[in-house]
Design a protein around this motif. Structure first.
Motif, short mmCIF file in Angstrom:
data_model
loop_
_atom_site.label_atom_id
_atom_site.label_comp_id
_atom_site.label_asym_id
_atom_site.label_seq_id
_atom_site.Cartn_x
_atom_site.Cartn_y
_atom_site.Cartn_z
N MET A 1 0.85 -1.17 0.00
CA MET A 1 0.00 0.00 0.00
C MET A 1 0.90 1.24 0.00
SD MET A 1 -2.82 1.21 2.80
CE MET A 1 -3.57 -0.38 2.76
N ALA A 2 0.55 2.23 -0.76
CA ALA A 2 1.34 3.46 -0.85
C ALA A 2 0.65 4.60 -0.11
CB ALA A 2 1.55 3.85 -2.30
N PHE A 3 1.46 5.44 0.48
CA PHE A 3 0.97 6.62 1.17
C PHE A 3 1.62 7.85 0.56
CE2 PHE A 3 0.34 3.15 4.04
CZ PHE A 3 -0.87 3.42 4.63
N LEU A 4 0.83 8.84 0.23
CA LEU A 4 1.30 10.08 -0.37
C LEU A 4 1.53 11.10 0.73
CD1 LEU A 4 -1.32 10.26 -3.26
CD2 LEU A 4 0.93 9.19 -3.31
N VAL A 5 2.60 11.89 0.60
CA VAL A 5 2.93 12.88 1.62
C VAL A 5 2.85 14.27 1.01
CG1 VAL A 5 4.66 13.64 3.27
CG2 VAL A 5 4.51 11.22 2.67
N PHE A 6 2.10 15.13 1.68
CA PHE A 6 1.97 16.53 1.29
C PHE A 6 2.44 17.37 2.48
CE2 PHE A 6 -0.97 14.15 -1.20
CZ PHE A 6 -0.93 14.72 -2.45
N ALA A 7 3.17 18.44 2.21
CA ALA A 7 3.66 19.30 3.29
C ALA A 7 3.82 20.72 2.76
CB ALA A 7 4.99 18.79 3.82
N GLY A 8 3.75 21.67 3.68
CA GLY A 8 3.92 23.06 3.27
C GLY A 8 3.97 24.00 4.45
N MET A 9 4.24 25.25 4.13
CA MET A 9 4.30 26.29 5.15
C MET A 9 2.88 26.61 5.62
SD MET A 9 7.24 28.71 3.42
CE MET A 9 6.69 30.12 4.31
N THR A 23 6.46 9.75 -1.27
CA THR A 23 5.61 8.63 -0.91
C THR A 23 6.32 7.73 0.10
OG1 THR A 23 6.47 7.22 -2.68
CG2 THR A 23 4.52 8.55 -3.19
N GLY A 24 5.53 6.89 0.77
CA GLY A 24 6.06 5.88 1.68
C GLY A 24 5.23 4.63 1.58
N GLU A 29 6.73 5.28 7.48
CA GLU A 29 7.72 5.64 6.46
C GLU A 29 7.34 6.99 5.82
OE1 GLU A 29 8.91 3.88 2.17
OE2 GLU A 29 9.03 2.42 3.81
N ALA A 30 6.06 7.21 5.61
CA ALA A 30 5.59 8.47 5.03
C ALA A 30 5.90 9.63 5.98
CB ALA A 30 4.10 8.40 4.73
N SER A 41 11.21 24.91 6.41
CA SER A 41 10.20 25.92 6.73
C SER A 41 8.80 25.34 6.66
CB SER A 41 10.34 27.10 5.77
OG SER A 41 10.15 26.66 4.44
N ASP A 42 8.70 24.05 6.40
CA ASP A 42 7.38 23.42 6.35
C ASP A 42 6.80 23.34 7.75
OD1 ASP A 42 8.14 20.99 3.75
OD2 ASP A 42 7.74 23.11 3.66
N ASP A 43 5.54 23.67 7.87
CA ASP A 43 4.90 23.70 9.17
C ASP A 43 3.85 22.62 9.34
OD1 ASP A 43 4.93 27.27 9.05
OD2 ASP A 43 6.29 25.95 10.15
N TRP A 44 3.35 22.03 8.27
CA TRP A 44 2.28 21.03 8.35
C TRP A 44 2.56 19.89 7.39
CZ3 TRP A 44 -0.20 19.84 3.89
CH2 TRP A 44 -0.11 20.74 2.83
N TYR A 45 1.89 18.74 7.64
CA TYR A 45 1.96 17.62 6.70
C TYR A 45 0.65 16.85 6.74
CZ TYR A 45 2.59 14.31 10.55
OH TYR A 45 2.40 13.56 11.67
N HIS A 46 0.35 16.20 5.64
CA HIS A 46 -0.78 15.27 5.53
C HIS A 46 -0.26 13.99 4.89
CE1 HIS A 46 -4.04 18.67 5.25
NE2 HIS A 46 -3.48 18.59 6.43
N ILE A 47 -0.70 12.85 5.41
CA ILE A 47 -0.38 11.56 4.81
C ILE A 47 -1.69 11.00 4.28
CG2 ILE A 47 0.46 9.22 5.22
CD1 ILE A 47 2.20 10.39 7.47
N VAL A 48 -1.70 10.68 2.99
CA VAL A 48 -2.91 10.23 2.31
C VAL A 48 -2.74 8.78 1.85
CG1 VAL A 48 -4.43 10.64 0.33
CG2 VAL A 48 -3.39 12.57 1.52
N ASP A 49 -3.71 7.94 2.15
CA ASP A 49 -3.74 6.56 1.65
C ASP A 49 -4.04 6.65 0.15
OD1 ASP A 49 -4.73 4.04 0.72
OD2 ASP A 49 -5.18 3.47 2.78
N ALA A 50 -3.10 6.22 -0.67
CA ALA A 50 -3.25 6.34 -2.13
C ALA A 50 -4.42 5.50 -2.65
CB ALA A 50 -1.97 5.94 -2.84
N GLY A 51 -4.75 4.40 -1.98
CA GLY A 51 -5.84 3.54 -2.44
C GLY A 51 -7.21 4.14 -2.19
N SER A 52 -7.41 4.70 -0.99
CA SER A 52 -8.73 5.24 -0.64
C SER A 52 -8.83 6.74 -0.87
CB SER A 52 -9.04 4.95 0.84
OG SER A 52 -8.20 5.72 1.69
N GLY A 53 -7.69 7.43 -0.94
CA GLY A 53 -7.71 8.87 -1.12
C GLY A 53 -8.01 9.63 0.17
N LYS A 54 -8.01 8.93 1.30
CA LYS A 54 -8.34 9.56 2.58
C LYS A 54 -7.08 9.94 3.34
CE LYS A 54 -12.79 7.38 3.17
NZ LYS A 54 -13.63 8.46 2.83
#
Length: 81
Positions: A1-9, A23-24, A29-30, A41-54
């Motif tokens: 299963m893959a997990f997508l990582v998004f991050a930003g200020m 990805t992780g 790992e993600a 300088s990134d202040d936040w992150y989201h880890i998204v399940d690539a299969g479900s999109g959640k």
């Protein structure tokens, strides 16, 4: 299963795929991807399940660098912890 990582200020998100940092194969790992692939300088992150999109985890990235000028370390901290 893959997990997508998004991050930003915190105040300046690029939006959508512009905030994608990697990805992780697991949520743990993600989380490491969020810590190591952020630019400091990134202040936040989201880890998204690539299969479900959640979103399976979201939180903040804190600078935990010690006094050593050659060390640069960040830690991803999930919300509610």
């Amino acid at each position: 299963m893959a997990f997508l990582v998004f991050a930003g200020m915190e105040y300046y998100p690029s939006g959508g795929w512009e905030d994608f940092v990697g990805t992780g194969n697991s949520a743990e790992e993600a989380r490491k991807v969020a810590e190591t692939n952020s630019d400091g300088s990134d202040d936040w992150y989201h880890i998204v399940d690539a299969g479900s999109g959640k979103i399976v985890e979201k939180g903040s990235i804190k600078d935990v660098t010690t006094y050593d000028p050659y060390e640069e370390k960040r830690q991803a901290i999930p919300e509610g912890v």
